[in-house]
Design an enzyme around this catalytic site. Structure first.
Site: not given
Lengths: 391, 391
Positions: A63, A87, A90, A92, A145, A148, A159, A163
């Protein structure tokens, strides 16, 4: 090619399949497609460029690479007569690149709004559902989880903005840089912001928005109040969604898991199959009337502002005066929360209260100017919370 | 080619572009792609077959054609080395054919659930929001243009089932006929069914479902109780959605307007662009272990049943006995509504009440067997309402 040959990948591969020589794929005439999954920008850019120049097609999940250096890579791919697909780069598992460039290719896109960061969306869902504050929700997400150890790029909007830049280039054929996005994170929000939103019949989402306006393209990634009757408000947890508005289709939605090993694999493999089947990707054509991003100060919206102030006489009047003389028209101003007990242990101090202000539509620049003045208010405690209100 | 040359289409076209000669496009060597929008099955089948045999690619928006004779057409297209695309044939503006066959091509699809009929979805939204009964909501929808004068194919599930057949063929590579779908409509529902669903925290949707099970492929189009926390329950009005479950992607969603002139045009034009760009469509490969639809009687689900009965002694016991001795295990049985005043004008008659039964998971065949017995109950008034309960 992998960095670390000794890492256990849970796979049984014949000897020689895994290697750590970056040049081997580039120099091998039998290799037709390179898949770049190393991450980072400079090394990945070099690798992809070399692959394209060596006549290979490229599939990437990177990305940051496409956001920062996509236009150069697309130009190089065109020059080399090769294809670059991204693909997985952006959102996932959300098939939005194919959606925008292929399924909606006949549309003039007028806008899109999206939830592009699963970590933030999970945190906001938990805060809304449980009444937890930001720090508490983050600790739970890290434990499970969903966040992060260092979640800054997820929660500060970086992030999602990367995108959005990629998507808006595809949707509008415009030249867009990261700095064109009006950016805000969720890390300053508190439980009371979500509670107040709920009272207004809204959910809070870290919404990424691109809008075609007469003045140009408005781009923002900010916590946003979305009506609960808007189904986008119902997309919770780690799910991502992109709702695209086009002149023919009306609104089409693409949703799915925004990250994760398997969803990313799903997108990378779809790209591989597309390249193998020789499906040329559509590239955004240069539009007849090119559209430019508006300066971030020119973003026009209704705003939600939440100030923490010591409850002294005139504090309402001071705030109202600053906003009013900055040309910001107020829809309502509300002293919202009860005095916070823990901050008032010393009985001599006046209590700290939250004041929530809803503005009418105004330019972000006016708010920035007002901020320079309210920062000097003696009674202000901490950084005020700024959210957009979706129309 | 049009049927009626004299119809005003609001377009200024050069003389000779519009004509009413079906053979002209077929015989013209310069025509490379035929777009079939005439509707109906036999004539459209002949036209598309002739176009393919004449070496043209075909784009069609004809759902009934693809449902009934798709496999023949695909075989013919393969034989002729030509492409047939039909994105507009399934859920109008929802790019689900490309989504399933291209974006999710790397996935083993394990199931899908979808809202595929905008008219029904609008009616159910209105009934839930306003408390209106079916007839009242239908009259409003017809007035506002959301329902046809004859809405039977929309509200009895036929339209959604045709689309499900097409989608399930693509998703599972299985041979599927219309009769393989367990079918039920929304036309028997009443306001109290939606009210009861709401009390259970559910929305009622005309849900189209395909599930890969060990016994085979379960296919159903029936009014279904969906949890309000499930975002599919929040998709209201004329919007369609297809949520696809794949082994890699988890769940991916495609949504948009299911019908209408412009959304259909968006899909037809996307297909035209894809054919023009020479993008070969993926066709569902014959899977290694072919899956077959289970007989409709073998569909296993929890069920919602609502009976209208005269409130006589033993009526509960009679119903419970029929269900129990048919092997249907009950989760709960509730006398739900108040006696309906208008049916009880004659004081001599016992009042008519609604009895709602929630079953545990059971096979639809057992329900069919039980129905043969409850139909003979003297106290039963009208046809009972049967809904599925989503897990």
């Amino acid at each position: 090619m992998v960095r670390d040959l000794s890492k256990n990948r849970g796979l049984n591969l014949p000897d020689g399949v895994l290697h750590d020589d970056m040049r081997r794929a580039i120099d091998d005439p039998d290799v037709q497609i390179g898949v770049e999954l190393i991450g980072g920008v400079p090394a990945a850019f070099e690798l992809c460029s070399d692959l394209l120049r060596a006549g290979k097609h490229v599939v990437t999940a990177n990305k940051a690479l496409i956001c920062e250096r996509g236009p150069e890579l697309f130009a190089l791919a065109a020059e080399c007569g090769r294809t670059i697909r991204f693909e997985a780069g952006v959102a996932g598992g959300v098939p939005i690149v194919a959606g925008l460039t292929e399924s909606l290719a006949a549309n003039r896109i007028t806008g899109l709004r999206a939830i592009l960061n699963g970590t933030s969306n999970f945190l906001l869902s938990r805060m809304a559902d449980t009444g937890a504050g930001y720090a508490e929700a983050l600790a739970e997400a890290q434990e499970r989880g969903y966040a992060e150890a260092d979640p800054s790029m997820d929660v500060d909007g970086t992030d999602a903005a990367q995108k959005l830049v990629i998507l808006a280039r595809l949707a509008f054929g415009a030249e867009i840089a990261f700095q064109d996005v009006s950016l805000g994170g969720i890390d300053g929000l508190d439980a009371e912001d979500l509670q107040f939103a709920k009272e207004l019949g809204c959910a809070v989402k870290l919404l990424a928005v691109a809008n075609r306006t007469k003045r140009g393209l408005e781009l923002s990634v900010r916590p946003t109040l979305v009506r609960q009757t808007d189904a986008v408000g119902g997309i919770g947890g780690p799910m991502n969604v992109v709702a695209v508005r086009g002149d023919l289709v009306g609104e089409a939605w693409f949703a799915g898991p925004g990250a994760g090993r398997e969803p990313t694999a799903s997108a990378v493999l779809a790209d591989l199959l597309a390249v193998a089947a020789d499906r040329p990707p559509f590239h955004a054509a240069t539009p007849a009337e090119p559209i430019r991003p508006v300066p971030v100060d020119d973003l026009v919206s209704r705003f939600y502002l939440r100030f923490r102030v010591t409850d002294r006489p005139h504090v309402f009047a001071d705030l109202a005066d600053i906003l009013g003389s900055s040309g910001i028209s107020l829809a309502s101003i509300i002293q919202h929360a009860e005095p916070l007990a823990e901050e008032n242990e010393d009985d001599a101090d006046p209590p700290v209260v939250s004041v929530v202000v809803m503005t009418h539509r105004t330019a972000a620049g006016r708010l920035r100017a007002a901020a320079e003045r309210w920062e000097k208010l003696e009674s202000l405690r901490g950084e005020p919370v700024v959210m957009l209100v979706a129309d």
